[in-house]
Write a protein that holds these residues in place. Structure first.
Motif, PDB file in Angstrom:
ATOM      1  N   ALA A 104       9.443 -23.941 -30.085  1.00 35.54           N
ATOM      2  CA  ALA A 104       9.359 -24.821 -31.250  1.00 35.54           C
ATOM      3  C   ALA A 104       9.083 -24.057 -32.537  1.00 35.54           C
ATOM      4  O   ALA A 104       9.263 -24.600 -33.627  1.00 35.54           O
ATOM      5  CB  ALA A 104       8.264 -25.871 -31.026  1.00 35.54           C
ATOM      6  N   GLY A 105       8.630 -22.791 -32.416  1.00 37.04           N
ATOM      7  CA  GLY A 105       8.263 -22.035 -33.611  1.00 37.04           C
ATOM      8  C   GLY A 105       7.000 -22.563 -34.256  1.00 37.04           C
ATOM      9  O   GLY A 105       6.835 -22.496 -35.479  1.00 37.04           O
ATOM     10  N   ARG A 106       6.092 -23.099 -33.435  1.00 38.06           N
ATOM     11  CA  ARG A 106       4.836 -23.654 -33.949  1.00 38.06           C
ATOM     12  C   ARG A 106       3.644 -23.019 -33.248  1.00 38.06           C
ATOM     13  O   ARG A 106       3.724 -22.659 -32.077  1.00 38.06           O
ATOM     14  CB  ARG A 106       4.782 -25.167 -33.738  1.00 38.06           C
ATOM     15  N   LEU A 127      -2.045 -23.524 -39.224  1.00 35.59           N
ATOM     16  CA  LEU A 127      -0.957 -24.051 -38.413  1.00 35.59           C
ATOM     17  C   LEU A 127       0.344 -23.398 -38.874  1.00 35.59           C
ATOM     18  O   LEU A 127       0.686 -23.455 -40.063  1.00 35.59           O
ATOM     19  CB  LEU A 127      -0.844 -25.571 -38.561  1.00 35.59           C
ATOM     20  N   PHE A 128       1.045 -22.761 -37.946  1.00 38.06           N
ATOM     21  CA  PHE A 128       2.347 -22.166 -38.242  1.00 38.06           C
ATOM     22  C   PHE A 128       3.433 -23.156 -37.827  1.00 38.06           C
ATOM     23  O   PHE A 128       3.437 -23.650 -36.705  1.00 38.06           O
ATOM     24  CB  PHE A 128       2.546 -20.863 -37.460  1.00 38.06           C
ATOM     25  N   THR A 129       4.337 -23.434 -38.732  1.00 37.91           N
ATOM     26  CA  THR A 129       5.481 -24.285 -38.432  1.00 37.91           C
ATOM     27  C   THR A 129       6.708 -23.675 -39.103  1.00 37.91           C
ATOM     28  O   THR A 129       6.570 -22.846 -40.010  1.00 37.91           O
ATOM     29  CB  THR A 129       5.282 -25.714 -38.967  1.00 37.91           C
ATOM     30  N   PRO A 130       7.910 -24.050 -38.667  1.00 42.08           N
ATOM     31  CA  PRO A 130       9.102 -23.518 -39.321  1.00 42.08           C
ATOM     32  C   PRO A 130       9.114 -23.829 -40.819  1.00 42.08           C
ATOM     33  O   PRO A 130       9.138 -24.985 -41.232  1.00 42.08           O
ATOM     34  CB  PRO A 130      10.251 -24.244 -38.601  1.00 42.08           C
ATOM     35  N   GLY A 131       9.015 -22.786 -41.636  1.00 41.31           N
ATOM     36  CA  GLY A 131       9.093 -22.943 -43.085  1.00 41.31           C
ATOM     37  C   GLY A 131       7.804 -23.275 -43.791  1.00 41.31           C
ATOM     38  O   GLY A 131       7.778 -23.359 -45.026  1.00 41.31           O
ATOM     39  N   ALA A 132       6.706 -23.479 -43.059  1.00 41.43           N
ATOM     40  CA  ALA A 132       5.466 -23.871 -43.729  1.00 41.43           C
ATOM     41  C   ALA A 132       4.241 -23.337 -42.999  1.00 41.43           C
ATOM     42  O   ALA A 132       4.242 -23.166 -41.778  1.00 41.43           O
ATOM     43  CB  ALA A 132       5.376 -25.393 -43.841  1.00 41.43           C
ATOM     44  N   LEU A 133       3.194 -23.102 -43.774  1.00 38.50           N
ATOM     45  CA  LEU A 133       1.884 -22.704 -43.268  1.00 38.50           C
ATOM     46  C   LEU A 133       0.868 -23.724 -43.770  1.00 38.50           C
ATOM     47  O   LEU A 133       0.825 -24.038 -44.966  1.00 38.50           O
ATOM     48  CB  LEU A 133       1.506 -21.315 -43.781  1.00 38.50           C
ATOM     49  N   TYR A 134       0.052 -24.276 -42.859  1.00 32.12           N
ATOM     50  CA  TYR A 134      -1.010 -25.206 -43.220  1.00 32.12           C
ATOM     51  C   TYR A 134      -2.347 -24.509 -43.017  1.00 32.12           C
ATOM     52  O   TYR A 134      -2.561 -23.850 -41.993  1.00 32.12           O
ATOM     53  CB  TYR A 134      -0.951 -26.453 -42.344  1.00 32.12           C
ATOM     54  N   VAL A 275       0.478 -28.532 -31.151  1.00 31.42           N
ATOM     55  CA  VAL A 275       0.278 -28.378 -32.588  1.00 31.42           C
ATOM     56  C   VAL A 275       0.594 -29.707 -33.257  1.00 31.42           C
ATOM     57  O   VAL A 275       1.744 -30.175 -33.226  1.00 31.42           O
ATOM     58  CB  VAL A 275       1.163 -27.264 -33.169  1.00 31.42           C
ATOM     59  N   TRP A 276      -0.428 -30.331 -33.850  1.00 32.74           N
ATOM     60  CA  TRP A 276      -0.259 -31.605 -34.527  1.00 32.74           C
ATOM     61  C   TRP A 276      -0.368 -31.386 -36.024  1.00 32.74           C
ATOM     62  O   TRP A 276      -1.379 -30.892 -36.518  1.00 32.74           O
ATOM     63  CB  TRP A 276      -1.328 -32.606 -34.056  1.00 32.74           C
ATOM     64  N   LEU A 277       0.677 -31.731 -36.750  1.00 29.77           N
ATOM     65  CA  LEU A 277       0.664 -31.548 -38.195  1.00 29.77           C
ATOM     66  C   LEU A 277      -0.237 -32.590 -38.842  1.00 29.77           C
ATOM     67  O   LEU A 277      -0.273 -33.747 -38.416  1.00 29.77           O
ATOM     68  CB  LEU A 277       2.074 -31.659 -38.764  1.00 29.77           C
ATOM     69  N   PRO A 278      -0.976 -32.207 -39.872  1.00 24.51           N
ATOM     70  CA  PRO A 278      -1.866 -33.167 -40.544  1.00 24.51           C
ATOM     71  C   PRO A 278      -1.063 -34.253 -41.251  1.00 24.51           C
ATOM     72  O   PRO A 278       0.037 -33.987 -41.767  1.00 24.51           O
ATOM     73  CB  PRO A 278      -2.628 -32.296 -41.546  1.00 24.51           C
ATOM     74  N   PRO A 279      -1.575 -35.477 -41.287  1.00 26.50           N
ATOM     75  CA  PRO A 279      -0.888 -36.540 -42.034  1.00 26.50           C
ATOM     76  C   PRO A 279      -0.878 -36.232 -43.520  1.00 26.50           C
ATOM     77  O   PRO A 279      -1.707 -35.464 -44.026  1.00 26.50           O
ATOM     78  CB  PRO A 279      -1.721 -37.786 -41.719  1.00 26.50           C
ATOM     79  N   LEU A 280       0.057 -36.841 -44.234  1.00 27.67           N
ATOM     80  CA  LEU A 280       0.215 -36.563 -45.659  1.00 27.67           C
ATOM     81  C   LEU A 280      -1.077 -36.814 -46.436  1.00 27.67           C
ATOM     82  O   LEU A 280      -1.396 -36.102 -47.391  1.00 27.67           O
ATOM     83  CB  LEU A 280       1.346 -37.418 -46.236  1.00 27.67           C
ATOM     84  N   GLY A 281      -1.837 -37.820 -46.012  1.00 29.56           N
ATOM     85  CA  GLY A 281      -3.075 -38.140 -46.716  1.00 29.56           C
ATOM     86  C   GLY A 281      -4.136 -37.071 -46.603  1.00 29.56           C
ATOM     87  O   GLY A 281      -5.098 -37.056 -47.382  1.00 29.56           O
ATOM     88  N   ASP A 282      -3.995 -36.172 -45.629  1.00 29.55           N
ATOM     89  CA  ASP A 282      -4.987 -35.118 -45.437  1.00 29.55           C
ATOM     90  C   ASP A 282      -4.569 -33.810 -46.103  1.00 29.55           C
ATOM     91  O   ASP A 282      -5.267 -32.789 -45.977  1.00 29.55           O
ATOM     92  CB  ASP A 282      -5.217 -34.863 -43.947  1.00 29.55           C
TER      93      ASP A 282
END
Length: 290
Positions: A104-106, A127-134, A275-282
């Motif tokens: 998944a690249g995550r 958090l590593f995801t394709p194209g983004a770092l959180y 790997v769970w991405l944070p919701p937009l509100g967070d």
């Protein structure tokens, strides 16, 4: 030692604007050359690939270039990371531990920052995801319960060093463009017998060969550094899986050149990695301190 120098233009502004981890830590560095921590066992090179970079390859070159695909087949692993920075007489190490899904690249890594003056060591969740770092708990005016999202395709190094930990997927993908690979000898990583290889890789070529999920970040790195050549040491187990890789970079911060050695350890293949991405509100949308 061959090192990579980061251009101070274009994407470099994105690094400063997001106040990423390495830039913040590096401002406290002063003084000496990097030491040999993490250096692999020394045995003389016994085979070379002749430096050919096209067509099918066997031997050491083929083994190293095949490592990324074998990690995808393995699926997941646990990981430990270390980003060692040195300039002048001071060396600091940023450590991390977590898990990664190569299909998944995550992945997620909890990064432990060094002490900063009177402030104790601080942990940042990444958090590593394709194209983004959180990043969470990254400071610089960001509320502790909020995440910061960084587009890695806008970073001058494609997040190879600026997040404080190299994305394990990107670290492996760099090996697709390995060159001048030599077999150094047998070693052990975490008690597992491995073959130690040494060579250089080319970021631009790796970006062209990489799957879409990491291509954008590596392409940004290829544009952001003045040279694409990166020395590495790679350690493969009997199944050809990457157990450890160490890349060596350098960048300029505040007029000082900072040497960086990024080490990624992989173990526990097949371990669950969610790997769970944070919701937009967070996700923090306010101003980040420089």
């Amino acid at each position: 030692m061959v090192v990579q120098k980061l251009r101070r233009a274009g994407g470099a502004d994105a690094v400063t604007a997001t106040a990423v981890v390495v830039a913040a830590v590096a401002t406290g560095l002063a003084g000496c050359s990097p030491g040999a921590a993490g250096t692999a066992p020394s045995a003389g090179p016994v085979a070379a690939d002749g430096g050919k970079d096209d067509g099918a390859a066997g031997g050491p070159l083929g083994a190293v270039r095949a490592a990324p695909d074998l990690l995808v087949r393995a699926g997941t692993s646990r990981t430990r990371t270390a980003l060692e920075m040195a300039t002048g007489g001071t060396r600091l190490t940023i450590e991390g531990e977590g898990g990664y899904d190569f299909r998944a690249g995550r992945g997620q890594v909890r990064v432990l920052l060094p002490e900063d003056g009177d402030r104790p060591r601080r942990r940042i969740m990444e958090l590593f995801t394709p194209g983004a770092l959180y990043m969470k708990n990254r400071g610089a005016g960001v509320p502790v319960d909020k995440w910061v999202r960084v587009d890695t395709t806008t970073l001058a190094d494609g997040n190879l060093v600026t997040g404080g930990a190299t994305d394990p997927g990107a670290a492996a993908e760099l090996l697709r463009a390995a060159r001048h690979v030599t077999y150094v000898g047998e070693a052990h990583v975490g008690g597992v017998p491995v073959a130690h290889y040494r060579g250089t890789t080319d970021i631009g070529a790796a970006a062209r060969l990489a799957p879409p999920r990491v291509r954008g970040a590596l392409a940004a790195a290829a544009k952001g550094f003045t040279t694409d050549t990166v020395p590495f040491d790679a350690y493969l187990d009997e199944a050809g899986r990457l157990r450890k890789v160490r890349h060596r970079f350098s960048f300029t911060n505040g007029g000082r050149e900072v040497d960086v050695a990024s080490t990624t350890l992989l173990y526990g293949f097949g371990s669950p990695v969610d790997v769970w991405l944070p919701p937009l509100g967070d996700i923090y949308a306010g101003r980040i301190a420089g």
